[in-house]
Write an enzyme that holds these catalytic residues in place. Sequence first.
Site, PDB file in Angstrom:
ATOM      1  CG  HIS A 216      -1.497  -6.881   9.487  1.00 24.48           C
ATOM      2  ND1 HIS A 216      -1.322  -7.214   8.365  1.00 24.48           N
ATOM      3  CD2 HIS A 216      -1.987  -4.851   8.527  1.00 24.48           C
ATOM      4  CE1 HIS A 216      -1.548  -7.171   7.316  1.00 24.48           C
ATOM      5  NE2 HIS A 216      -1.107  -5.388   7.634  1.00 24.48           N
ATOM      6  CB  SER A 220      -8.537  -1.715   6.984  1.00 27.67           C
ATOM      7  OG  SER A 220      -6.960  -2.287   6.798  1.00 27.67           O
ATOM      8  CE  LYS A 244     -10.643  -0.309  -4.377  1.00 23.03           C
ATOM      9  NZ  LYS A 244     -11.987  -0.241  -3.563  1.00 23.03           N
ATOM     10  CG  ASP A 245      -3.835  -1.681  -2.336  1.00 23.88           C
ATOM     11  OD1 ASP A 245      -4.355  -0.915  -2.406  1.00 23.88           O
ATOM     12  OD2 ASP A 245      -2.649  -2.541  -1.179  1.00 23.88           O
ATOM     13  CD  GLU A 288      12.338  21.103  -3.091  1.00 26.11           C
ATOM     14  OE1 GLU A 288      12.467  22.709  -3.528  1.00 26.11           O
ATOM     15  OE2 GLU A 288      12.035  20.300  -4.115  1.00 26.11           O
TER      16      GLU A 288
END
Lengths: 413, 267
Positions: A216, A220, A244-245, A288
């Site tokens: 922040h 971005s 959107k998220d 894994e």
Amino acid sequence: MSSTPNPVWSNRAIKWVDRRMPIFTLMYNELVVYPAPRNLNYWWNFGSLAGIALVILIFSGIFLAMYYVPHEDMAFASIERIMRDVNYGWLIRFIHMNTVSLFFLCVYIHIFRGMYYGSYKAPRELLWGIGVIIYLVMVGTAFLGYVLPWGQMSFWAATVITSLVTPIPWVGEDLAIWLWGGFGVNNATLQRFFSLHYLFPMVIFALVFLHLWALHTTKSNNPLGVEVKKKADTLPFHPYYTMKDAFGLGVALIALAFFVFFAPNYFNHAINYVQADPMVTPEHIVPEWYFLPFYAILRAVPDKLGGVVLMFLSIAIWLALPWLDTSKVRSGRFRPLFKWFFWLLVIDFCILTWLGAMPAEGAYVTMGQWATAYYFAHFILILPLLGWFEKTKPVPESISAAVTAGHDKEAAA
Amino acid sequence: MKTLIRISTAAALAAGLSLGGTAAQAAGGHGGPELMHPSWSFEGIYGRYNEDQLKRGWEVYAQVCASCHPLDYMHYRNLEGLGYTEDEVKEIAAQFEVRDGPDEWGEMFTRPATPPDAFAEPYENDALAKLANGGVVPPNLSVMTRARDGGADYVYSLMLGYEGGVPEWVHEEDPDFALPPGKSFNAYFPGYAISMPEQLFEGAVTYSDGTEATPEQMAKDVTAFLQWAAEPELEDRKELGRYTLLFLIVFTGVLYAYKREIWKDAH
Ligand code: HEM
């Protein structure tokens, strides 16, 4: 950018708190009006998804820990008790197990997204670096967690990984004994692993806050890689990106639910449902899926110590990425050559994943060595050189200019 | 939408990769014939257990396997999951003896089992179990279908995989193969030499529902029972899964529509 005026709170309780500690104002500024580039594509969903996966893991983990018994004679049985006798215990455990895979998938996509769009470049080096540290702690957490059910693979994975310290000159042997709390993986090891498995996610949680703080501050990056210059380049985080998220989360939950309910043990090794037995070594010790690329790098080196060092470097090198990449252009979209090399790296990474699951013999060994060599070459040869030789495409003036020019149709999808 | 497709391809790729890993493990080393795959009622997203089959499977377990193999983590009360009534479970439990104590004289004693009791152990300790079984402890069966690659198919194939002698194809694979004394040949067991003798001979059990006890029938029934023992939550899980998926798909569709609505002017 945060030139928006502070909100005026009408609710009296909120107002009272906010005046003494402006937490609501903070949330308002960072989550509601926070100006995000208007052209973020779906690859930008995976950060928030990873965060939600972390929260799911912490919640399900806390409930598991209420019934789990970290003792060599009881751990395995306590998991069975969770699955059989605890109300919806199977659900909680399967959510925990499968969300780990979701978490790693999101984080891998998130990392490679950053590599493609040059998100690590100035001024986001610290943001990127914190991310790499988060990934390292995640690896540790997942390894520790995998030991807890005390199945055969748990025990032998713990044995293989902890003995990686033994080749360290002078102190190796003592270090291993110190880590184990004994002369091999034993009850003391299990108990400390549980303690740390509970602690590390909290550390990750704190690191995620630092990560977001850095984010922040620098804001971005975006698919064009040009900085936000004016208000028209941005959209308020809410409702645009919250929605959107949310949609992306829905898709991820569908995938997660599919595995949790219909193939809960898909990512698990059957042999981990056999209780740990120090006297019986499994035929193949395979980690894994999310560790496989690094396991392949570990085994590519004939010398044990060399393998360990190389494996560690293969992640640590990400920290140096901002300085290894010499190109002035940020986004891969305007770098015709880099694009190719990026996808070659992705393919190389997939090959390493595949090799990690293969026995270390014959042609697999040679392939592992070439794939490892290429992996490092990408970072220490190709990236620095590309910056010098590559002829990049013209970068648009600003985000809004590109969007209105229809230059960036897809990015705004 | 294009980006979405790309994302799902990436996810599918990652899943495929790990699948490759799992398959590689399953193939891990030993040859032998492919596992048999009978049709199981519990497969697929609508999979359910068949209670009649589970009851028959329990009869096979109780009459044959229970003398060697424990069912750890399970209690007689769990048998209600097969469709037995509370009273029937009491009766069944009472046929088994469990150790209890100490009593007021400080002595351990045995008594008939009750529904809350854990299943009786066949052997008092591992040493006795080994002594009776050529040096190998018969493994716990309550997680068996989860604990082997191939799951139910493996257990089913194993039960039917016995051969009187060593077949020719084994010698083609390994000319030096010799069956150690006290072991039986089983085509599906890793290494082929198993310490468990063949169990399911024609008529080895008497089914209370009158079904003919062929080896295939018994193998299928006991495997279904063991699958239930390993995944008693399966029916609940799949049912909840169907509702959850349905809800998530509809909800995500709504979210998508809403997202498009919001973004409509932002392009
Ligand atoms: C970064 C987040 C986390 C990761 C990556 C993670 C990873 C794992 C993994 C890989 C397992 C083994 C799953 C299995 O095979 O059964 C596991 C088990 C476990 N985890 Fe976590 N975990 C996380 C957070 C937590 C938290 C916050 C707790 C709370 C104390 C927790 C408690 C447990 C317990 C009790 C088990 C053993 C039960 C089981 O095996 O299912 N975990 N974890």
